[in-house]
Design a protein around this motif. Structure first.
Motif, PDB file in Angstrom:
ATOM      1  N   LEU A  13       0.864  -1.179   0.000  1.00  0.00           N
ATOM      2  CA  LEU A  13       0.000   0.000   0.000  1.00  0.00           C
ATOM      3  C   LEU A  13       0.900   1.228   0.000  1.00  0.00           C
ATOM      4  O   LEU A  13       1.441   1.622   1.043  1.00  0.00           O
ATOM      5  N   ALA A  14       1.074   1.822  -1.165  1.00  0.00           N
ATOM      6  CA  ALA A  14       1.975   2.962  -1.326  1.00  0.00           C
ATOM      7  C   ALA A  14       1.166   4.225  -1.587  1.00  0.00           C
ATOM      8  O   ALA A  14       0.516   4.352  -2.626  1.00  0.00           O
ATOM      9  N   LEU A  15       1.206   5.155  -0.637  1.00  0.00           N
ATOM     10  CA  LEU A  15       0.456   6.397  -0.748  1.00  0.00           C
ATOM     11  C   LEU A  15       1.329   7.574  -0.305  1.00  0.00           C
ATOM     12  O   LEU A  15       2.387   7.383   0.296  1.00  0.00           O
ATOM     13  N   ASP A  16       0.877   8.811  -0.585  1.00  0.00           N
ATOM     14  CA  ASP A  16       1.680  10.000  -0.274  1.00  0.00           C
ATOM     15  C   ASP A  16       1.781  10.257   1.235  1.00  0.00           C
ATOM     16  O   ASP A  16       2.847  10.535   1.755  1.00  0.00           O
ATOM     17  N   TRP A  17       0.647  10.252   1.913  1.00  0.00           N
ATOM     18  CA  TRP A  17       0.604  10.441   3.362  1.00  0.00           C
ATOM     19  C   TRP A  17       1.429  11.654   3.819  1.00  0.00           C
ATOM     20  O   TRP A  17       2.288  11.558   4.687  1.00  0.00           O
ATOM     21  N   ASN A  18       1.108  12.801   3.257  1.00  0.00           N
ATOM     22  CA  ASN A  18       1.848  14.027   3.581  1.00  0.00           C
ATOM     23  C   ASN A  18       1.078  14.990   4.475  1.00  0.00           C
ATOM     24  O   ASN A  18       1.638  15.976   4.948  1.00  0.00           O
ATOM     25  N   GLU A  19      -0.204  14.702   4.700  1.00  0.00           N
ATOM     26  CA  GLU A  19      -1.012  15.600   5.510  1.00  0.00           C
ATOM     27  C   GLU A  19      -0.991  15.171   6.980  1.00  0.00           C
ATOM     28  O   GLU A  19      -0.452  14.133   7.333  1.00  0.00           O
ATOM     29  N   ALA A  20      -1.599  15.978   7.834  1.00  0.00           N
ATOM     30  CA  ALA A  20      -1.634  15.658   9.264  1.00  0.00           C
ATOM     31  C   ALA A  20      -2.401  14.363   9.522  1.00  0.00           C
ATOM     32  O   ALA A  20      -2.099  13.617  10.454  1.00  0.00           O
ATOM     33  N   GLU A  21      -3.392  14.092   8.669  1.00  0.00           N
ATOM     34  CA  GLU A  21      -4.157  12.855   8.728  1.00  0.00           C
ATOM     35  C   GLU A  21      -4.362  12.357   7.303  1.00  0.00           C
ATOM     36  O   GLU A  21      -4.056  13.067   6.334  1.00  0.00           O
TER      37      GLU A  21
ATOM     38  N   LEU B 194      -0.472  -6.415   5.167  1.00  0.00           N
ATOM     39  CA  LEU B 194      -0.612  -5.075   4.607  1.00  0.00           C
ATOM     40  C   LEU B 194       0.731  -4.376   4.795  1.00  0.00           C
ATOM     41  O   LEU B 194       1.131  -4.054   5.911  1.00  0.00           O
ATOM     42  N   ASN B 195       1.436  -4.145   3.685  1.00  0.00           N
ATOM     43  CA  ASN B 195       2.782  -3.588   3.719  1.00  0.00           C
ATOM     44  C   ASN B 195       2.720  -2.110   3.345  1.00  0.00           C
ATOM     45  O   ASN B 195       2.555  -1.763   2.177  1.00  0.00           O
ATOM     46  N   THR B 196       2.794  -1.238   4.347  1.00  0.00           N
ATOM     47  CA  THR B 196       2.632   0.193   4.108  1.00  0.00           C
ATOM     48  C   THR B 196       3.955   0.844   3.741  1.00  0.00           C
ATOM     49  O   THR B 196       4.991   0.585   4.357  1.00  0.00           O
ATOM     50  N   VAL B 197       3.907   1.712   2.725  1.00  0.00           N
ATOM     51  CA  VAL B 197       5.114   2.421   2.282  1.00  0.00           C
ATOM     52  C   VAL B 197       4.712   3.800   1.775  1.00  0.00           C
ATOM     53  O   VAL B 197       3.725   3.956   1.066  1.00  0.00           O
ATOM     54  N   GLN B 198       5.473   4.804   2.173  1.00  0.00           N
ATOM     55  CA  GLN B 198       5.184   6.169   1.738  1.00  0.00           C
ATOM     56  C   GLN B 198       5.870   6.445   0.401  1.00  0.00           C
ATOM     57  O   GLN B 198       7.046   6.128   0.214  1.00  0.00           O
ATOM     58  N   ILE B 199       5.137   7.066  -0.519  1.00  0.00           N
ATOM     59  CA  ILE B 199       5.735   7.505  -1.776  1.00  0.00           C
ATOM     60  C   ILE B 199       6.603   8.729  -1.483  1.00  0.00           C
ATOM     61  O   ILE B 199       6.116   9.728  -0.951  1.00  0.00           O
ATOM     62  N   PRO B 200       7.904   8.695  -1.778  1.00  0.00           N
ATOM     63  CA  PRO B 200       8.790   9.810  -1.418  1.00  0.00           C
ATOM     64  C   PRO B 200       8.490  11.074  -2.219  1.00  0.00           C
ATOM     65  O   PRO B 200       8.314  11.011  -3.440  1.00  0.00           O
ATOM     66  N   THR B 201       8.432  12.198  -1.519  1.00  0.00           N
ATOM     67  CA  THR B 201       8.164  13.475  -2.190  1.00  0.00           C
ATOM     68  C   THR B 201       9.065  14.603  -1.686  1.00  0.00           C
ATOM     69  O   THR B 201       8.768  15.777  -1.919  1.00  0.00           O
ATOM     70  N   GLY B 202      10.161  14.274  -0.990  1.00  0.00           N
ATOM     71  CA  GLY B 202      11.082  15.313  -0.542  1.00  0.00           C
ATOM     72  C   GLY B 202      11.307  15.310   0.955  1.00  0.00           C
ATOM     73  O   GLY B 202      10.465  14.826   1.711  1.00  0.00           O
ATOM     74  N   ARG B 203      12.426  15.892   1.390  1.00  0.00           N
ATOM     75  CA  ARG B 203      12.801  15.897   2.805  1.00  0.00           C
ATOM     76  C   ARG B 203      12.573  17.271   3.462  1.00  0.00           C
ATOM     77  O   ARG B 203      13.185  17.592   4.472  1.00  0.00           O
TER      78      ARG B 203
ATOM     79  N   ASP C 111      10.529  20.045   5.661  1.00  0.00           N
ATOM     80  CA  ASP C 111       9.723  19.957   6.891  1.00  0.00           C
ATOM     81  C   ASP C 111       9.831  18.564   7.504  1.00  0.00           C
ATOM     82  O   ASP C 111       8.833  17.940   7.887  1.00  0.00           O
ATOM     83  N   LEU C 112      11.064  18.085   7.618  1.00  0.00           N
ATOM     84  CA  LEU C 112      11.313  16.676   7.915  1.00  0.00           C
ATOM     85  C   LEU C 112      10.671  16.210   9.221  1.00  0.00           C
ATOM     86  O   LEU C 112       9.949  15.207   9.250  1.00  0.00           O
ATOM     87  N   ALA C 113      10.943  16.906  10.304  1.00  0.00           N
ATOM     88  CA  ALA C 113      10.445  16.455  11.608  1.00  0.00           C
ATOM     89  C   ALA C 113       8.927  16.393  11.643  1.00  0.00           C
ATOM     90  O   ALA C 113       8.343  15.415  12.133  1.00  0.00           O
ATOM     91  N   GLU C 114       8.278  17.420  11.133  1.00  0.00           N
ATOM     92  CA  GLU C 114       6.814  17.451  11.135  1.00  0.00           C
ATOM     93  C   GLU C 114       6.244  16.346  10.248  1.00  0.00           C
ATOM     94  O   GLU C 114       5.268  15.680  10.615  1.00  0.00           O
ATOM     95  N   ARG C 115       6.848  16.134   9.081  1.00  0.00           N
ATOM     96  CA  ARG C 115       6.322  15.131   8.155  1.00  0.00           C
ATOM     97  C   ARG C 115       6.580  13.716   8.666  1.00  0.00           C
ATOM     98  O   ARG C 115       5.776  12.810   8.426  1.00  0.00           O
TER      99      ARG C 115
ATOM    100  N   PRO D 299      15.116   6.465  -1.522  1.00  0.00           N
ATOM    101  CA  PRO D 299      15.417   7.556  -2.455  1.00  0.00           C
ATOM    102  C   PRO D 299      15.822   8.821  -1.688  1.00  0.00           C
ATOM    103  O   PRO D 299      15.446   8.987  -0.521  1.00  0.00           O
ATOM    104  N   HIS D 300      16.546   9.700  -2.339  1.00  0.00           N
ATOM    105  CA  HIS D 300      16.991  10.918  -1.656  1.00  0.00           C
ATOM    106  C   HIS D 300      15.817  11.795  -1.243  1.00  0.00           C
ATOM    107  O   HIS D 300      15.973  12.667  -0.386  1.00  0.00           O
ATOM    108  N   SER D 301      14.648  11.553  -1.820  1.00  0.00           N
ATOM    109  CA  SER D 301      13.457  12.320  -1.469  1.00  0.00           C
ATOM    110  C   SER D 301      12.631  11.646  -0.375  1.00  0.00           C
ATOM    111  O   SER D 301      11.553  12.119  -0.027  1.00  0.00           O
ATOM    112  N   SER D 302      13.141  10.535   0.181  1.00  0.00           N
ATOM    113  CA  SER D 302      12.424   9.819   1.235  1.00  0.00           C
ATOM    114  C   SER D 302      12.698  10.442   2.595  1.00  0.00           C
ATOM    115  O   SER D 302      13.822  10.865   2.888  1.00  0.00           O
ATOM    116  N   ILE D 303      11.686  10.447   3.472  1.00  0.00           N
ATOM    117  CA  ILE D 303      11.874  11.002   4.820  1.00  0.00           C
ATOM    118  C   ILE D 303      12.282   9.918   5.819  1.00  0.00           C
ATOM    119  O   ILE D 303      12.409  10.197   7.014  1.00  0.00           O
ATOM    120  N   ILE D 304      12.514   8.691   5.331  1.00  0.00           N
ATOM    121  CA  ILE D 304      12.930   7.607   6.220  1.00  0.00           C
ATOM    122  C   ILE D 304      14.041   6.811   5.545  1.00  0.00           C
ATOM    123  O   ILE D 304      13.872   5.648   5.202  1.00  0.00           O
TER     124      ILE D 304
END
Length: 275
Positions: free
Chosen positions: A76-84, A108-117, A119-123, A152-157
């Motif tokens: 399950l790969a989604l952006d998940w960039n918002e607070a919820e 269920l294997n959850t993975v975030q689609i990378p979109t940049g680093r 606002d790292l701590a908040e994201r 990827p270099h745009s991943s926050i993890i």
């Protein structure tokens, strides 16, 4: 594959997705199931939003039975960039959970689609909250969950510091961790050392190889100590899936070849070398 080991080997479909962002092999999950079975794997992990008509559980179950393999997990790969979760993200996640309810034991294997680093701590905080929330809903339906970091270099993890923050904030009562050995080494860490550090969280595993030129290599051709990792998993009696997600450059032109190669390498080189 060998029955003298506590785990089973399966294959991801990202090997096919790599070409043209999924457009080249769109709608060919049935073919992928056939190739994965031919390679000797006993399980498959599709990408949930890239399943074509086999997103229908009846059709998926029939095709898997035809080829004699199991649904090991859904990515399950989604952006998940918002607070919820956004409304759409929640709808997609809940759809995936409903499908998995038909396949007991599949993860269920959850993975975030990378979109940049930025606002790292908040994201990172937002991601942790969403992963734990999704996992709780899935667990309430009897579906096992596992979180999959990427590199990827745009991943926050992707770095050691990222791993510490995110892995230690997972709600371990409802979700585990999928160590992907290629992503771990690509983020500057030792895969086996990191897996030992967070052993208690591991409930799903991804294999790929890496050579740093610039990133991933055909399985068995890179620098990841796949034998050492597999031996350790055998020694601790890990009983989940090892899913091969080969991202070697060969996959761009011939993902069928790569998948067949990986199955052969596991059966003829990796498993016989285990003690």
């Amino acid at each position: 594959m060998s029955q003298n080991i506590p785990f089973r080997f399966g294959s991801e479909v990202y090997t096919w997705f790599m070409s043209n962002s999924g457009q080249t092999h769109h709608g060919r999950l049935g073919h992928m199931i056939e190739v994965i079975a031919k390679a000797g794997f006993t399980g498959i992990q599709p990408i949930f939003t890239w399943m074509g008509d086999l997103i229908d559980p009846d059709k998926l179950e029939a095709k898997l039975k035809e080829q004699g393999i199991e649904l090991a997990a859904l990515a399950l790969a989604l952006d998940w960039n918002e607070a919820e979760e956004t409304e759409r993200e929640r709808e997609v996640a809940d759809h995936a959970i409903r499908v998995l309810e038909r396949f007991p034991g599949a993860v269920l294997n959850t993975v975030q689609i990378p979109t940049g680093r930025h606002d790292l701590a908040e994201r990172q905080k937002r991601l942790i909250n969403i992963v734990n929330t999704v996992s709780k809903r899935a667990a309430d339906k009897g579906v096992a969950c596992s979180y999959h970091p990427n590199s990827p270099h745009s991943s926050i993890i992707r770095t050691e510091e990222d791993y510490k923050i995110v892995l230690e904030s997972l709600d371990s009562s409802v979700t585990g961790w999928t160590p992907d050995v290629g992503h771990i080494i690509n983020g500057g860490m030792d895969p086996l050392a990191k897996m030992k550090e967070y052993q208690s969280l591991i409930n799903h595993v991804h294999f790929k190889d890496w050579d740093g030129n610039p990133e991933f290599a055909l399985m068995g051709k890179g620098k990841v100590d796949l034998l050492g990792v597999t031996q350790w998993l055998k020694d601790i009696n890990y009983s989940g899936w090892i899913i091969c997600e080969d991202e070697g450059e060969e996959a761009l032109k011939d993902p069928d070849f790569v998948t067949l190669h990986d199955g052969k390498w596991i059966q003829q080189d990796l498993i016989p070398a285990l003690k």
